[in-house]
Design a protein around this motif. Structure first.
Motif, short mmCIF file in Angstrom:
data_model
loop_
_atom_site.label_atom_id
_atom_site.label_comp_id
_atom_site.label_asym_id
_atom_site.label_seq_id
_atom_site.Cartn_x
_atom_site.Cartn_y
_atom_site.Cartn_z
N THR A 144 0.86 -1.19 0.00
CA THR A 144 0.00 0.00 0.00
C THR A 144 0.89 1.23 0.00
N SER A 145 0.23 2.36 -0.01
CA SER A 145 0.99 3.62 0.03
C SER A 145 1.68 3.81 1.37
N GLN A 146 1.21 3.06 2.38
CA GLN A 146 1.79 3.21 3.72
C GLN A 146 2.99 2.29 3.95
N GLY A 147 3.21 1.32 3.05
CA GLY A 147 4.34 0.44 3.26
C GLY A 147 4.36 -0.69 2.26
N PRO A 148 5.49 -1.42 2.19
CA PRO A 148 5.62 -2.53 1.26
C PRO A 148 4.85 -3.75 1.76
N SER A 149 4.70 -4.73 0.88
CA SER A 149 4.05 -5.99 1.26
C SER A 149 4.98 -6.81 2.15
N PHE A 150 4.37 -7.71 2.91
CA PHE A 150 5.17 -8.57 3.80
C PHE A 150 4.54 -9.97 3.83
N VAL A 151 5.33 -10.95 3.49
CA VAL A 151 4.90 -12.35 3.53
C VAL A 151 5.86 -13.12 4.44
N PRO A 152 5.42 -13.56 5.62
CA PRO A 152 6.31 -14.31 6.53
C PRO A 152 6.52 -15.73 6.01
N GLU A 153 7.50 -15.88 5.13
CA GLU A 153 7.69 -17.16 4.44
C GLU A 153 8.00 -18.30 5.40
N LEU A 154 8.87 -18.04 6.37
CA LEU A 154 9.23 -19.08 7.33
C LEU A 154 8.01 -19.52 8.15
N SER A 155 7.21 -18.56 8.61
CA SER A 155 6.04 -18.87 9.44
C SER A 155 5.00 -19.66 8.65
N ILE A 156 4.78 -19.28 7.38
CA ILE A 156 3.80 -19.99 6.56
C ILE A 156 4.28 -21.41 6.28
N THR A 157 5.57 -21.57 6.08
CA THR A 157 6.12 -22.92 5.87
C THR A 157 5.91 -23.79 7.11
N ILE A 158 6.12 -23.19 8.27
CA ILE A 158 5.89 -23.94 9.51
C ILE A 158 4.42 -24.30 9.66
N ALA A 159 3.52 -23.38 9.34
CA ALA A 159 2.09 -23.68 9.40
C ALA A 159 1.72 -24.80 8.44
N TYR A 160 2.33 -24.78 7.25
CA TYR A 160 2.09 -25.84 6.27
C TYR A 160 2.57 -27.19 6.80
N ALA A 161 3.76 -27.21 7.42
CA ALA A 161 4.29 -28.45 7.99
C ALA A 161 3.40 -28.96 9.12
N LEU A 162 2.89 -28.04 9.94
CA LEU A 162 1.98 -28.45 11.01
C LEU A 162 0.69 -29.04 10.44
N ALA A 163 0.21 -28.49 9.32
CA ALA A 163 -1.00 -29.02 8.70
C ALA A 163 -0.78 -30.44 8.18
N ILE A 164 0.38 -30.67 7.54
CA ILE A 164 0.70 -32.02 7.06
C ILE A 164 0.82 -32.99 8.23
N ALA A 165 1.47 -32.54 9.32
CA ALA A 165 1.59 -33.39 10.51
C ALA A 165 0.22 -33.69 11.10
N SER A 166 -0.69 -32.75 11.05
CA SER A 166 -2.03 -32.96 11.58
C SER A 166 -2.78 -34.02 10.78
N ILE A 167 -2.57 -34.03 9.46
CA ILE A 167 -3.23 -35.04 8.63
C ILE A 167 -2.73 -36.44 9.02
N LEU A 168 -1.41 -36.56 9.19
CA LEU A 168 -0.85 -37.86 9.58
C LEU A 168 -1.35 -38.29 10.95
N VAL A 169 -1.39 -37.34 11.88
CA VAL A 169 -1.85 -37.67 13.24
C VAL A 169 -3.33 -38.04 13.24
N LEU A 170 -4.13 -37.43 12.35
CA LEU A 170 -5.54 -37.79 12.27
C LEU A 170 -5.70 -39.26 11.89
N VAL A 171 -4.91 -39.71 10.93
CA VAL A 171 -4.96 -41.13 10.55
C VAL A 171 -4.55 -42.02 11.72
#
Length: 437
Positions: free
Chosen positions: A129-156
């Protein structure tokens, strides 16, 4: 402390709640870490991280959060169904055993933590935006993705675990294991044989309970300290697991040295201190109550023998677990516990079940409801035979004989085929003589 730990262990919420709190904190901390290392990570690391823009990041985190809250609801529903099945099919007293399942705790904790972490990270994603650049927390999203995959395995794994947990064999083994732990804690192999209990004098005072509930625990140190400070001997007359009613006596205290009765002030202090050293609850626990495990197993046998279920095989298996527990106690010294001072004088006497009490608890209902089935009657006789073999010193011969006489009377009153009756009578004679089958 043991009571508090047991209470937390048998509740579904503490571990998931702790995981939720930790996930919220980490969900706020990791985006800050992302911002601090942005552009500084080597290519070999960044290639493994999330590479989309802000809109893609939001979509991924929203998908993770939405799916995980749905899966958490499913998991909780399946857990509740399992608890209902355990209560109706086996015994309502088994709910504590199922509710203390660590795998269930860990599964719910992982699902809720993943959900909370994804939501917390979602707050930090920004578009340009005009107030600042974009920000994507790549490391945090990757960790969330890994936790989601682990949750699928744990569900089984959770579904497989739940299928195993609702089996009656698994349930019986868990109860028997908890009872063995209680047995080793309350009646360890090194426990000396209880000495003769001192007799209450005529000037003793009866201590009335100040609150109703099941006697769940006794603070031995507090009772001993109260006895020494008051120059008294304190005897708790009710065993752990007993139902205490407010206003009814449950303990007795009398002067250590012969003499007059306690002064009114001393009697009042004793009542307050003894009541403060005794914990009550709305349900029994196996922290100090060794009979609770026996009651759970006996209830499963009685439920299996009810006309609506008619499952004598389960009752026979339960009697096998009860036999193993009783035989484990045969070379120990169950019974009241005496706490003595440095001079060797007994100052506190704590009621604990004797082996004869546990034997009657194990056999009573199964004999009443199951003796009409030859297989159950035979297993009851075999239990007495196994206990007789393990009782090498013959200390419990009288209790075994009492149970054998009661079984003989029940067998004589039951209706069997002649061959079944002859086999049971021969087995009863073998138990009485101590001969092998």
């Amino acid at each position: 402390m043991a009571q508090v730990l047991d209470m937390l262990r048998t509740q579904l919420w503490p571990v998931p709640a702790l995981a939720l709190a930790v996930a919220v904190v980490l969900g706020g901390a990791f985006p800050a870490l992302d911002a601090s290392v942005d552009g500084r990570l080597p290519q070999s690391v960044t290639v493994l991280l999330f590479g989309g823009g802000p809109e893609a990041a939001r979509s991924v985190l929203q998908a993770i959060a939405g799916s995980l809250i749905t899966v958490t609801s499913l998991t909780f529903s399946l857990t509740v169904v399992t608890l209902q099945l355990a209560s109706s099919q086996f015994s309502p007293r088994l709910l504590r055993t199922f509710a203390s399942d660590r795998f269930v705790h860990g599964t719910l904790a992982l699902f809720l933590a993943t959900f909370a972490f994804a939501l917390a990270v979602l707050r930090s994603v920004r578009t340009e935006t005009s107030q600042g650049p974009s920000f994507v927390p790549e490391l945090s999203i990757t960790i969330a993705y890994a936790l989601a995959i682990a949750s699928i395995l744990v569900l089984v794994l959770f579904l497989a675990h739940l299928t195993r947990e609702i089996r009656v064999e698994t349930m019986m083994e868990r109860v028997a294991s908890e009872t063995r732990d209680s047995m080793d804690r309350i009646f360890p192999p090194t426990r000396p044989a209880p000495s003769a209990e001192p007799t209450a004098t005529a000037v003793g005072v009866r201590i009335r309970c100040s609150h109703s509930g099941f006697l769940t625990a006794v603070n031995k140190k507090a009772l001993f300290r109260a006895a020494v400070e008051s120059g008294a001997v304190i005897r708790v007359d009710r065993e752990p697991g007993s139902s205490l009613i407010e206003g009814t006596p449950f303990a007795t205290a009398w002067p250590l040295a012969p003499g007059p009765a306690f002064a009114p002030e001393t009697s009042d202090q004793l009542r307050e201190k003894v009541n403060a050293a005794v914990e009550t609850g709305f349900e029994r626990t196996n922290v100090q109550d060794i009979g609770y495990g026996f009651r759970q197993l006996a209830d499963v046998a009685a439920r299996a023998l009810s006309p609506g279920i008619n499952d004598p095989t389960t009752a026979v298996h339960v009697l096998g677990h009860l036999s193993a527990l009783l035989c484990r106690l045969a070379d120990r010294n169950p019974g009241p516990e005496l706490l003595a001072d440095d001079a060797g004088m007994a100052r506190v006497i704590l009621a604990q079940p004797r082996l004869g009490d546990l034997l009657d608890l194990a056999l009573g209902q199964a004999r009443l409801y199951g003796v009409r089935d030859p297989a159950v009657a035979e297993r009851l006789l075999v239990l007495l035979q196994e206990l007789s073999w393990c009782d090498g010193q013959g200390r419990y011969r009288h209790q075994i004989r009492e149970q054998l006489d009661a079984l003989r009377e029940a067998i004589d009153a039951a209706t069997y085929l002649q061959a079944e009756r002859s086999r049971l009578q021969a087995l009863a004679d073998a138990v009485e003589s101590g001969a092998p089958r």
